[in-house]
Write an enzyme that holds these catalytic residues in place. Structure first.
Site, PDB file in Angstrom:
ATOM      1  N   LYS A  66     -12.702  -4.671  -7.201  1.00  0.00           N
ATOM      2  CA  LYS A  66     -12.870  -5.842  -7.993  1.00  0.00           C
ATOM      3  C   LYS A  66     -11.330  -6.132  -8.912  1.00  0.00           C
ATOM      4  O   LYS A  66     -10.765  -7.024  -8.928  1.00  0.00           O
ATOM      5  CB  LYS A  66     -13.853  -5.649  -9.079  1.00  0.00           C
ATOM      6  CG  LYS A  66     -15.086  -5.875  -8.355  1.00  0.00           C
ATOM      7  CD  LYS A  66     -16.478  -5.581  -9.512  1.00  0.00           C
ATOM      8  CE  LYS A  66     -17.600  -5.614  -8.558  1.00  0.00           C
ATOM      9  NZ  LYS A  66     -18.694  -5.523  -9.740  1.00  0.00           N
ATOM     10  N   CYS A  88     -14.531  -3.354 -13.284  1.00  0.00           N
ATOM     11  CA  CYS A  88     -15.362  -2.292 -13.452  1.00  0.00           C
ATOM     12  C   CYS A  88     -16.670  -2.504 -12.602  1.00  0.00           C
ATOM     13  O   CYS A  88     -16.952  -3.497 -12.200  1.00  0.00           O
ATOM     14  CB  CYS A  88     -16.015  -2.449 -15.116  1.00  0.00           C
ATOM     15  SG  CYS A  88     -14.701  -2.213 -16.296  1.00  0.00           S
ATOM     16  N   ASP A  89     -17.443  -1.196 -12.470  1.00  0.00           N
ATOM     17  CA  ASP A  89     -18.723  -1.673 -11.900  1.00  0.00           C
ATOM     18  C   ASP A  89     -19.418  -0.277 -12.218  1.00  0.00           C
ATOM     19  O   ASP A  89     -19.019   0.642 -12.374  1.00  0.00           O
ATOM     20  CB  ASP A  89     -18.572  -1.519 -10.323  1.00  0.00           C
ATOM     21  CG  ASP A  89     -19.739  -2.393  -9.653  1.00  0.00           C
ATOM     22  OD1 ASP A  89     -20.839  -1.509  -9.349  1.00  0.00           O
ATOM     23  OD2 ASP A  89     -19.744  -3.566  -9.502  1.00  0.00           O
ATOM     24  N   SER A  90     -20.817  -0.487 -12.342  1.00  0.00           N
ATOM     25  CA  SER A  90     -21.706   0.831 -12.710  1.00  0.00           C
ATOM     26  C   SER A  90     -22.765   0.986 -11.475  1.00  0.00           C
ATOM     27  O   SER A  90     -23.242  -0.156 -10.701  1.00  0.00           O
ATOM     28  CB  SER A  90     -22.500   0.380 -13.796  1.00  0.00           C
ATOM     29  OG  SER A  90     -21.803   0.218 -14.880  1.00  0.00           O
TER      30      SER A  90
END
Length: 227
Positions: A66, A88-90
């Site tokens: 991203k 960001c990613d979770s």
């Protein structure tokens, strides 16, 4: 190592490569002005390209993808000052499995039945790319990290599960929950950085910026971007 900005110039700009309202709110509370550019990355394709990745590794890979996508867009527009692009990613891990956003109500209900009264780990990947005037995104300095926090859930009955899912809140949250909304009533405790559970660890961001030669505190109260 010197820190940006150089020579008393304007503070670095910050671009958030995420549409998450939770991440945006974290940055606002931290007094960090920013603008948002959504990445449009195909998350399923990233996961399919790395079938052996652990949930923590997948979070990092998604964040990197991203950040790189958004950095390409921002660099093509051109920057007039050092610019930090944050991706960001979770990913939520339960029983060793990586769980992203449920999207559909029945999927969210099934997940809550499985995690009620239990504990899992929320992994948040953060990737920061530093763009400078006159350069493109390829080869730009970057810093990646994964922040993991344990989450213990209360024992939730079927009626409460369905009532929570009916709010719509969990459908676009990794693991089908968040602690900065209605889901806070269903979380017993958090072990680690609560901001990372929401989706962005500011303390980790500060360290990442330091690695790139940027003093994050220089952004406090500045108005270099429209939030």
């Amino acid at each position: 190592m010197s820190t940006l900005p150089h020579g008393g110039g304007a503070p670095a700009a910050l671009v958030l490569g995420s549409a998450s309202p939770g991440r945006a709110q974290i940055l606002r509370r931290a007094l960090l002005p920013f603008r948002t550019v959504v990445s449009r990355v195909d998350e399923e394709a990233v996961g399919a390209a790395s079938p052996g990745a652990t949930p923590a590794e997948l979070a990092r890979l998604l964040a990197e993808a991203k950040a790189e996508a958004v950095a390409g867009v921002v660099a093509a527009e051109g920057v007039d000052r050092p610019t930090l692009v944050l991706g960001c990613d979770s990913v939520f891990e339960l029983d060793g499995q990586a769980l992203g956003k449920p999207w559909e109500p029945e999927t969210a209900i099934a997940r809550w039945r499985a995690q009620s009264g239990r504990s899992g780990t929320l992994h948040t990947g953060q990737h920061v790319i530093l763009l400078t005037p006159g350069t493109d995104a390829a080869g730009a300095p970057a810093s990646g990290a994964t922040v993991s926090a344990g989450v213990a859930f209360t024992d939730v009955d079927e009626a409460t599960i369905r009532a929570y899912v009916a709010t719509g809140e969990p459908l676009q949250c990794a693991g089908g929950f968040t602690i900065d909304g209605a889901g806070a009533a269903l979380v017993e405790s958090v072990e680690g950085d609560p901001n990372a559970v929401i989706g962005l660890s500011v303390s980790t961001l500060r360290r990442q910026c330091s690695v790139l030669g940027v003093d994050l505190s220089a952004l406090w109260g500045s108005s270099n971007c429209d939030a």
